[in-house]
Design a protein around this motif. Structure first.
Motif, PDB file in Angstrom:
ATOM      1  N   GLU A 111       0.844  -1.199   0.000  1.00 20.36           N
ATOM      2  CA  GLU A 111       0.000   0.000   0.000  1.00 20.36           C
ATOM      3  C   GLU A 111       0.884   1.255   0.000  1.00 20.36           C
ATOM      4  O   GLU A 111       0.671   2.200  -0.772  1.00 20.36           O
ATOM      5  N   VAL A 112       1.918   1.218   0.836  1.00 24.02           N
ATOM      6  CA  VAL A 112       2.861   2.336   0.918  1.00 24.02           C
ATOM      7  C   VAL A 112       3.598   2.520  -0.407  1.00 24.02           C
ATOM      8  O   VAL A 112       3.791   3.643  -0.881  1.00 24.02           O
ATOM      9  N   ASP A 113       3.997   1.410  -1.022  1.00 23.19           N
ATOM     10  CA  ASP A 113       4.714   1.519  -2.294  1.00 23.19           C
ATOM     11  C   ASP A 113       3.833   2.110  -3.390  1.00 23.19           C
ATOM     12  O   ASP A 113       4.312   2.862  -4.245  1.00 23.19           O
ATOM     13  N   ASP A 114       2.554   1.786  -3.382  1.00 20.17           N
ATOM     14  CA  ASP A 114       1.657   2.386  -4.370  1.00 20.17           C
ATOM     15  C   ASP A 114       1.505   3.885  -4.116  1.00 20.17           C
ATOM     16  O   ASP A 114       1.357   4.663  -5.059  1.00 20.17           O
ATOM     17  N   LEU A 115       1.574   4.280  -2.853  1.00 20.97           N
ATOM     18  CA  LEU A 115       1.423   5.697  -2.491  1.00 20.97           C
ATOM     19  C   LEU A 115       2.691   6.507  -2.744  1.00 20.97           C
ATOM     20  O   LEU A 115       2.621   7.705  -3.026  1.00 20.97           O
ATOM     21  N   THR A 116       3.872   5.868  -2.629  1.00 20.92           N
ATOM     22  CA  THR A 116       5.124   6.641  -2.615  1.00 20.92           C
ATOM     23  C   THR A 116       5.985   6.448  -3.862  1.00 20.92           C
ATOM     24  O   THR A 116       7.144   6.835  -3.873  1.00 20.92           O
ATOM     25  N   GLY A 117       5.425   5.857  -4.917  1.00 25.58           N
ATOM     26  CA  GLY A 117       6.175   5.670  -6.156  1.00 25.58           C
ATOM     27  C   GLY A 117       5.840   6.726  -7.187  1.00 25.58           C
ATOM     28  O   GLY A 117       5.949   7.932  -6.943  1.00 25.58           O
ATOM     29  N   SER A 118       5.394   6.276  -8.348  1.00 22.08           N
ATOM     30  CA  SER A 118       5.161   7.199  -9.467  1.00 22.08           C
ATOM     31  C   SER A 118       4.053   8.211  -9.177  1.00 22.08           C
ATOM     32  O   SER A 118       4.021   9.282  -9.775  1.00 22.08           O
ATOM     33  N   ARG A 119       3.142   7.900  -8.232  1.00 22.33           N
ATOM     34  CA  ARG A 119       2.106   8.882  -7.881  1.00 22.33           C
ATOM     35  C   ARG A 119       2.725  10.158  -7.301  1.00 22.33           C
ATOM     36  O   ARG A 119       2.161  11.234  -7.402  1.00 22.33           O
ATOM     37  N   LEU A 120       3.878  10.016  -6.658  1.00 17.47           N
ATOM     38  CA  LEU A 120       4.569  11.182  -6.097  1.00 17.47           C
ATOM     39  C   LEU A 120       5.676  11.687  -7.026  1.00 17.47           C
ATOM     40  O   LEU A 120       6.448  12.564  -6.646  1.00 17.47           O
ATOM     41  N   GLY A 121       5.756  11.115  -8.238  1.00 16.22           N
ATOM     42  CA  GLY A 121       6.837  11.512  -9.148  1.00 16.22           C
ATOM     43  C   GLY A 121       8.173  10.972  -8.695  1.00 16.22           C
ATOM     44  O   GLY A 121       9.213  11.590  -8.882  1.00 16.22           O
ATOM     45  N   ARG A 122       8.142   9.777  -8.083  1.00 13.54           N
ATOM     46  CA  ARG A 122       9.381   9.143  -7.627  1.00 13.54           C
ATOM     47  C   ARG A 122       9.554   7.816  -8.362  1.00 13.54           C
ATOM     48  O   ARG A 122       8.710   7.412  -9.141  1.00 13.54           O
ATOM     49  N   ALA A 123      10.652   7.139  -8.084  1.00 15.85           N
ATOM     50  CA  ALA A 123      10.933   5.874  -8.764  1.00 15.85           C
ATOM     51  C   ALA A 123       9.764   4.905  -8.608  1.00 15.85           C
ATOM     52  O   ALA A 123       9.142   4.833  -7.547  1.00 15.85           O
ATOM     53  N   LYS A 124       9.478   4.137  -9.669  1.00 12.51           N
ATOM     54  CA  LYS A 124       8.360   3.182  -9.636  1.00 12.51           C
ATOM     55  C   LYS A 124       8.530   2.169  -8.508  1.00 12.51           C
ATOM     56  O   LYS A 124       7.550   1.663  -7.969  1.00 12.51           O
ATOM     57  N   SER A 125       9.769   1.857  -8.185  1.00 13.27           N
ATOM     58  CA  SER A 125      10.019   0.869  -7.127  1.00 13.27           C
ATOM     59  C   SER A 125       9.699   1.421  -5.747  1.00 13.27           C
ATOM     60  O   SER A 125       9.715   0.676  -4.762  1.00 13.27           O
TER      61      SER A 125
END
Length: 812
Positions: A220-234
């Motif tokens: 859940e955290v990874d879905d929130l903190t990846g490309s949605r925030l303009g950060r690395a997909k991983s």
């Protein structure tokens, strides 16, 4: 003026980082000695040899061309230590143990050349402490040079001087790393973990702490903190798995050991779940399990409470997804005010990082720009943390952060420093301005580096808060349409080359782009020295970007198809071919400046340019097979012409023509795409005389200089190709016989067989005798006829529709 020439480099330590640094130096044509301990059994260089062999198996590939591994010279400290004297730069890259490094330094330092730069690739140890025991003369030549993993692809290199390092050494090394090795250099202070790991690892620890507080799952955290925030997909936990949980634990331990006075010290405690995973040997991707574990084709995620892996797939709530698409100021306001745990979590991790960089800027970096570029280039964020703060409204965010600190909600009780509220930063609305970026130590906005190497960068990496450097509007516009801009760099002495930039989606080429390209060539022939085709999107993140062009614009051609069927497309195909001939036979040189993908029609454009300047990360190929078509913009025609030239140079007979075509046929029939510009040269898409640049920011400047040089040398376009010998029907039969075997063995479909047969007919010159003489128009007609015929088939139409709808090739 110094003129540092690095003739050879020694890398000490053939581990993961050392070997890959050596590989990327070889990409840049820098000879390398790769040292390690002498092996106890077998050849003395066995450890280095094994590391070099392993490099060929790694993914993503460390080498631009795998066979270049042979250029890395293996060495050991027993037999080869005297060869260190041959090297102008020595990079130590052994394990992160101060005592081991000191032992190695004692062994190698007597053998270093008196002029050589000595550098350590430590990811966080004190450079000053590492230099203890050196003579004053060697201290002056010692510094930190921290590459990020994987070194070929990560743009960041941190350069860390000590108080003893001679400034010229640092300037010279920055110049070499920027232009030759192609990196974005950030100078860091000699503090634990420097800039990127210091802020980046804190950010990950903050995410872990806040995720636990709000009861969120790892996926859940990874879905929130990846490309949605303009950060690395991983994102966060998957990144930790990729980096290695033991590596991450080591970096955290460096912070624990060296930052005891830090007001955020409690945050540096190793998270219990991370410690337990490391204890169990679950180190992430390299051990097969970490925060995630792959079981068959299913990826499962760790449930720390249950102590087992469960089905993954937890996502951001739809409401949160919508909030994250809002403008920065509105986004953070909504996240802060929402009661939703995902929103509260996201506000908390933004606040924590803003708090941290505000408190620590003065101690870890010279200015805010270095922090933002380090995080963008080292951790793959679209914008740095200071940029995010500034974009959301500097004063308002500062007040909210301070309120949370006062309310005990933050990870530390340390207040934001006074400069956040009281200095000219508050007046100007942030740390980045056109004057420079805020430096708390000097209480000024520090300008960009004035090193001469940056004169080659027409556009430096842009920052939120700066204005006037947008490559989409910069310079003097000669003309502009919805899909093309033709312009010149209007600085004195730079305004003699027309630059053409596409504005279409993925820089695809439709009829209107072709019109703009031809118009730019006509302008250049009247008043300028050449044309450069360059796309400003190559500057995204300041890292390898693109696309140069994803090819012909199929969507723009669809109305003609709907009205006139396959035959209705023929005028567009003919226009494309004629426009490419206009590029090839222009009276001024047309230079293609390539980065990112150059596929299909984009590849055909560069093939027919006078010269190509390609960034190392250029991915080039004729891929029309994927949509059931053949290249028809002159790509196959160029293959036939180049084969004829190659055969003529060695005096080959007509019957031997096929061997000069085989590579080009396979490239097109198998839709092969180069994995680098170096491989594109090996595949024949780039010529040996074409230029490969390693820093994407230097691409435009180099291309302009190449255009000027061609003109200065009396450029004339090639004479129209006439009397070109072709391989003919016998070669077509030979190729088809091999294709039949592949079809009958179910390696390719019947439709693949048909497409490949049409490619063979085009590159071999059609149903004529071997050695028959043809011209370009004959070859173009073969391409065009094959394209239109295939477009009329149902299976090709299925492939096109599938690609337009899903973006993925259809196998039928």
């Amino acid at each position: 003026m110094s003129n540092l020439i690095i003739r050879k480099v020694a890398v000490l330590g053939a581990g993961v980082m050392g070997a890959q640094i050596a590989a990327h130096l070889i990409n840049a044509k820098v000879p390398v000695l790769l040292f390690d301990l002498p092996a106890k059994e077998g050849p003395k260089n066995a450890i280095a040899l094994k590391a070099i062999d392993n490099l060929k198996k790694l993914s993503p590939a460390p080498f631009g061309v795998k066979d270049d591994a042979r250029y890395v010279e293996p060495a050991n400290y027993e037999d080869d230590i005297a060869r260190l004297a041959e090297c102008d730069l020595v990079i130590e890259a052994i394990a992160e143990r101060m005592d081991w490094k000191h032992d190695l330094y004692k062994k190698v330092s007597p053998h270093l050349a008196p002029h050589a730069i000595f550098a350590t690739n430590t990811s966080g140890l004190s450079i000053t402490k590492l230099s203890e025991g050196f003579s004053d003369e060697l201290k002056a030549r010692f510094c930190g040079v921290h590459f990020f993993n994987p070194p070929r692809y990560m743009h960041l290199v941190e350069l860390i001087p000590t108080s003893h390092t001679r400034p010229q050494i640092i300037d010279d090394l920055e110049t070499f790393l920027t232009s030759v090795v192609g990196k974005g250099v950030v100078r860091a202070k000699d503090t634990p973990n420097f800039i990127a790991n210091r802020v980046g690892i804190f950010s990950i620890l903050a995410v872990m702490a806040e995720a636990a507080k709000f009861g969120l799952r790892f996926d859940e955290v990874d879905d929130l903190t990846g490309s949605r925030l303009g950060r690395a997909k991983s994102a966060t936990f998957r990144t930790a798995d990729v980096v290695g949980l033991d590596t991450m634990a080591h970096v955290i331990k460096t912070m624990q050991d060296n930052l005891t006075d830090d007001p955020f010290f409690p945050v540096y405690e190793t998270p219990a779940v991370l410690a337990e995973l490391v204890k169990q040997g679950a180190l992430g991707q390299k051990s097969g399990a970490g925060f995630y574990k792959k079981e068959g084709k299913t990826i499962k995620v760790l449930d720390p409470k249950a102590g087992q892996y469960v089905e993954g797939g937890a996502k951001a709530d739809e409401l949160i997804g919508r909030i994250l698409k809002r403008p920065a100021a509105e986004r953070l306001k909504l996240l802060r005010e929402s009661e939703h745990p995902q929103a509260q979590f996201l506000w908390a991790i933004f606040r924590d990082v803003f708090h941290y960089i505000g408190v620590h800027l003065e101690s870890i970096a010279d200015n805010a720009r270095d922090v933002d570029l380090a995080i963008r280039w080292g951790f793959g964020w679209n914008e740095g943390p200071f940029e995010g703060w500034q974009a959301a409204g500097w004063k308002q965010i500062a007040e909210w952060v301070q309120e949370d600190i006062a309310a005990g909600k933050a990870l530390s009780s340390a207040p934001l420093p006074s400069w956040v509220f009281e200095s000219t930063v508050a007046e100007k609305g942030g740390v980045h301005t056109n004057e420079g970026s805020w430096s708390p130590a000097t209480k000024t906005f520090a300008p960009r580096s004035k090193l001469a190497v940056y004169d080659k960068q027409v556009f430096r990496a842009p920052l939120v808060g700066e204005t006037g450097i947008d490559p989409k509007t910069y310079g003097k516009t000669l003309f502009e349409t919805d899909v093309v801009r033709a312009w010149v760099d209007d600085r004195a002495g730079e305004d003699d080359v027309v630059i053409v930039s596409f504005k279409s989606k993925m820089n695809t080429i439709g009829p209107s782009v072709l019109d703009g390209l031809v118009q730019a060539i006509e302008l250049a022939e009247k008043d300028y020295k050449g044309v450069v085709v360059w796309q400003p999107t190559s500057l995204k993140l300041g890292t390898p970007g693109g696309p140069f062009s994803a090819g012909a614009n199929l969507e723009e051609a669809m109305p003609a198809f709907m009205m006139g069927g396959a035959k209705g497309i023929e005028p567009f195909v003919k226009k494309f071919q004629q426009s490419m001939l206009r590029v090839k036979y222009a009276s001024v040189p047309v230079v293609a400046a390539i980065s990112g993908i150059a596929l299909g029609g984009g590849c055909e454009l560069l093939l027919q340019s006078a010269k190509r300047v390609a960034h190392i990360e250029s991915y080039i190929g004729l891929v029309e097979v994927g949509v059931g078509l053949v290249p028809a913009g002159g790509g196959l025609k160029e293959a036939a012409l180049r084969a004829a030239d190659a055969a003529a140079q060695v005096g080959a007979s007509n019957g031997d023509m096929l061997k000069f075509l085989t590579k080009s046929f396979e490239n097109a029939a198998m839709a092969k795409v180069s994995a680098s510009a170096l491989e594109a040269r090996a595949m024949g898409y780039l010529k040996p005389s074409d230029t490969i640049v390693f820093n994407v920011f230097e691409l435009l400047d180099t291309a302009k200089k190449e255009a000027r040089a061609l003109t200065a040398a009396g450029y004339r376009p090639p004479l129209p190709a006439k009397g070109v010998p072709v391989a003919g029907r016998s070669a077509i039969s030979t190729i088809k016989a091999q294709l039949v075997n592949m079809r009958d063995g179910n390696f390719i479909s019947a439709h693949d067989f048909l497409i490949a047969s049409r490619i063979a007919e085009a590159v071999c010159g059609g149903d004529v005798e071997a050695g028959s003489l043809v011209d370009e128009e004959w070859l173009l007609t073969l391409e065009r006829r094959a394209f239109v015929d295939l477009l009329g088939t149902q299976k090709t139409q299925e492939r096109i529709m599938g690609m337009l709808q899903t973006g993925k090739p259809v196998r039928n």
